[in-house]
Design an enzyme around this catalytic site. Structure first.
Site, PDB file in Angstrom:
ATOM      1  N   ARG A 151       0.838  -1.218   0.000  1.00 60.61           N
ATOM      2  CA  ARG A 151       0.000   0.000   0.000  1.00 60.61           C
ATOM      3  C   ARG A 151       0.867   1.259   0.000  1.00 60.61           C
ATOM      4  O   ARG A 151       0.414   2.329  -0.366  1.00 60.61           O
ATOM      5  CB  ARG A 151      -0.966  -0.010   1.198  1.00 60.61           C
ATOM      6  N   TYR A 208     -12.793  20.311 -14.880  1.00 63.67           N
ATOM      7  CA  TYR A 208     -13.437  18.998 -14.863  1.00 63.67           C
ATOM      8  C   TYR A 208     -14.510  19.004 -13.775  1.00 63.67           C
ATOM      9  O   TYR A 208     -14.205  19.239 -12.601  1.00 63.67           O
ATOM     10  CB  TYR A 208     -12.382  17.906 -14.619  1.00 63.67           C
ATOM     11  N   ASP A 216      -3.701  21.549 -13.468  1.00 63.41           N
ATOM     12  CA  ASP A 216      -4.206  20.311 -14.066  1.00 63.41           C
ATOM     13  C   ASP A 216      -3.865  20.378 -15.559  1.00 63.41           C
ATOM     14  O   ASP A 216      -4.440  21.161 -16.308  1.00 63.41           O
ATOM     15  CB  ASP A 216      -5.719  20.180 -13.852  1.00 63.41           C
ATOM     16  N   LYS A 239      -6.330   9.531 -19.095  1.00 64.98           N
ATOM     17  CA  LYS A 239      -6.554  10.152 -20.413  1.00 64.98           C
ATOM     18  C   LYS A 239      -5.350   9.932 -21.327  1.00 64.98           C
ATOM     19  O   LYS A 239      -4.995   8.805 -21.597  1.00 64.98           O
ATOM     20  CB  LYS A 239      -6.888  11.625 -20.218  1.00 64.98           C
TER      21      LYS A 239
HETATM   22  C1  LIG Z   1      -9.033  17.447 -16.652  1.00 64.75           C
HETATM   23  C2  LIG Z   1      -9.363  16.316 -15.728  1.00 64.75           C
HETATM   24  N1  LIG Z   1      -8.792  16.264 -14.524  1.00 64.75           N
HETATM   25  C3  LIG Z   1      -9.061  15.262 -13.659  1.00 64.75           C
HETATM   26  C4  LIG Z   1      -9.961  14.250 -13.973  1.00 64.75           C
HETATM   27  C5  LIG Z   1     -10.239  13.152 -12.984  1.00 64.75           C
HETATM   28  O1  LIG Z   1      -9.528  12.011 -13.388  1.00 64.75           O
HETATM   29  P1  LIG Z   1      -9.989  10.490 -13.138  1.00 64.75           P
HETATM   30  O2  LIG Z   1     -11.250  10.266 -13.906  1.00 64.75           O
HETATM   31  O3  LIG Z   1      -8.823   9.706 -13.616  1.00 64.75           O
HETATM   32  O4  LIG Z   1     -10.210  10.361 -11.661  1.00 64.75           O
HETATM   33  C6  LIG Z   1     -10.568  14.256 -15.224  1.00 64.75           C
HETATM   34  C7  LIG Z   1     -11.519  13.184 -15.592  1.00 64.75           C
HETATM   35  O5  LIG Z   1     -12.228  13.265 -16.576  1.00 64.75           O
HETATM   36  C8  LIG Z   1     -10.272  15.318 -16.133  1.00 64.75           C
HETATM   37  O6  LIG Z   1     -10.846  15.377 -17.344  1.00 64.75           O
END
Ligand SMILES: Cc1ncc(COP(=O)(O)O)c(C=O)c1O
Length: 390
Positions: free
Chosen positions: A55, A107, A179, A204
């Site tokens: 972990r 997001y 991000d 992604k």
């Molecule tokens: C720009 C962005 N950041 C973070 C996330 C969250 O990621 P995860 O779905 O891998 O938890 C997403 C998910 O679509 C996203 O598009």
């Protein structure tokens, strides 16, 4: 010539060779997957290998992290069980009540979580971070400790000037986290622009094949916050699984060619869709008319990403009908995979979303650009016929 031979390796080379992560015992070119959940103690009761329990850490996970750190020019990187786990770990690791300034357009899943951040003792102001005056006005001297931006941001592809926001953040001893899921390290290096932390949904582009859920953080420097983030990851059990880490590293090997090709096709489609009578707008930072184009052209090197959105002149009904009529595009959520996806975002984001109801989000994959264009135009025309009853 000498200078050239000593030049550091390019990111594409580093990724393709995955930092030579093989197996020193068998000399296998491709690394094994370390599946063990626990590790043997030494005769003297120590753990000389550094590994204790699955972990906390794992050798396959560390290989993917080393590669990510190299691609982000970061001191270190950590991977997580999802992008959400990576992003939330930053907030769970904050030591004292903090005021956060965050992008209004981001997001939606993470924005929803941030809207309830007060339960962790923090406060938040959402602003249009492409507007630097609004960012300055949102600051609370002595309280603001973290700026959180997403650029290009989901699903309007708003662009925030990372260097400018990092200046504002650092003037007040606050941190900036970016991000960079959509930009990827192929097109943007947030740390070089002044960011302290970079977050990715590795689900992604980084993995790129829609077969892993993963997240990552990269840091400009290792320090107390980074140590606490690592502890949060172990305590919450948010470490990425070894098989997922192995798949992620396999995906990263082709990141550069995938993402450049996806961005090339996205730019082509954006240009060809402009002016289509069924559309009231095409949102893509590579288009000169996009409000963030000038900053994107400076900040994103080599391309504007593989994501674009279209707005339907016929409103929500036309948008949903178009998504229902495509055949080559797959009607699914997520983004950044090899197959192109189309999605009516407002349906998933719900009440309070800044996403217009007439918008379709397009994640461009690796299919032939003509196939994608013709399929979309066919669907736009068919949805127009459905509306007019022809
Ligand atoms: C720009 C962005 N950041 C973070 C996330 C969250 O990621 P995860 O779905 O891998 O938890 C997403 C998910 O679509 C996203 O598009």
């Amino acid at each position: 010539m000498d200078d050239q031979t000593r030049a550091p390796l390019k990111a594409r080379t580093i990724a393709a060779q995955a930092l030579d992560a093989g197996d020193p015992i068998t000399r296998a070119l491709v690394p094994p997957i370390h599946m063990s959940a626990t590790y043997l103690r030494d005769a003297d009761n120590g753990y000389s290998s550094g590994y204790v329990y699955g972990r906390n850490d794992n050798a396959s996970v560390q290989q993917a992290e080393a590669l990510l750190a190299a691609l982000e020019s970061a001191e270190e990187a950590l991977t997580f069980a999802s992008g959400m786990a990576a992003a939330t770990a930053v907030f769970l690791a904050l030591e004292r009540p903090t005021h956060i300034v965050a992008s209004k357009v981001m997001y939606w899943g993470f924005r929803s979580w941030l809207q309830n951040i007060a339960r962790y003792g923090h406060s938040i102001t959402f602003v249009e971070t492409s507007d630097l005056r609004a960012v300055r006005e949102a600051v609370r001297p002595g309280e603001t400790g973290l700026f959180w931006i997403e650029t290009p941001s989901n699903p309007l592809w708003t662009i925030t000037d990372i260097a400018a926001v990092s200046e504002i953040a650092h003037e007040m001893n606050a941190l900036l986290c970016v991000d960079s899921t959509i930009a990827t390290p192929v097109f943007t290096h947030p740390i070089a622009c002044g960011a302290d932390l970079v977050v990715h949904s590795a689900t992604k582009y980084l993995n790129g094949h829609s077969d892993v859920v993963a997240g990552a953080l990269a840091t400009a420097r290792v320090g107390n916050l980074w140590d606490r983030i690592r502890t949060v990851r172990a305590q919450f059990g948010a470490l990425l699984g070894p098989f997922e880490a192995w798949l992620l590293m396999r995906g990263l090997r082709t990141l550069d060619v995938r993402v450049r090709e996806q961005a090339r096709t996205a730019a082509l489609l954006a240009g060809r869709l402009l002016g289509h009578p069924a559309l009231s707008g095409v949102l893509y930072p590579g288009l000169p008319a996009h409000p963030g184009h000038a900053v994107a052209a400076r900040q994103m090197t080599g391309g504007f990403g593989g994501m674009l959105s279209i707005r339907l002149a016929g409103g929500e009904t036309a948008a949903v009908a178009t998504a229902a009529h495509v055949k080559v595009w797959k009607r699914a959520t997520s983004l950044g995979g090899v197959e192109s996806l189309i999605e009516h975002r407002a349906s998933i984001e719900g009440v309070g979303t800044p996403c217009p109801a007439d918008l379709l989000r397009l994640s461009v994959g690796l299919e032939d650009p003509d196939d994608l264009f013709l399929d979309l135009v066919r669907a736009l025309n068919a949805s127009g016929r459905t509306r007019s009853g022809r």
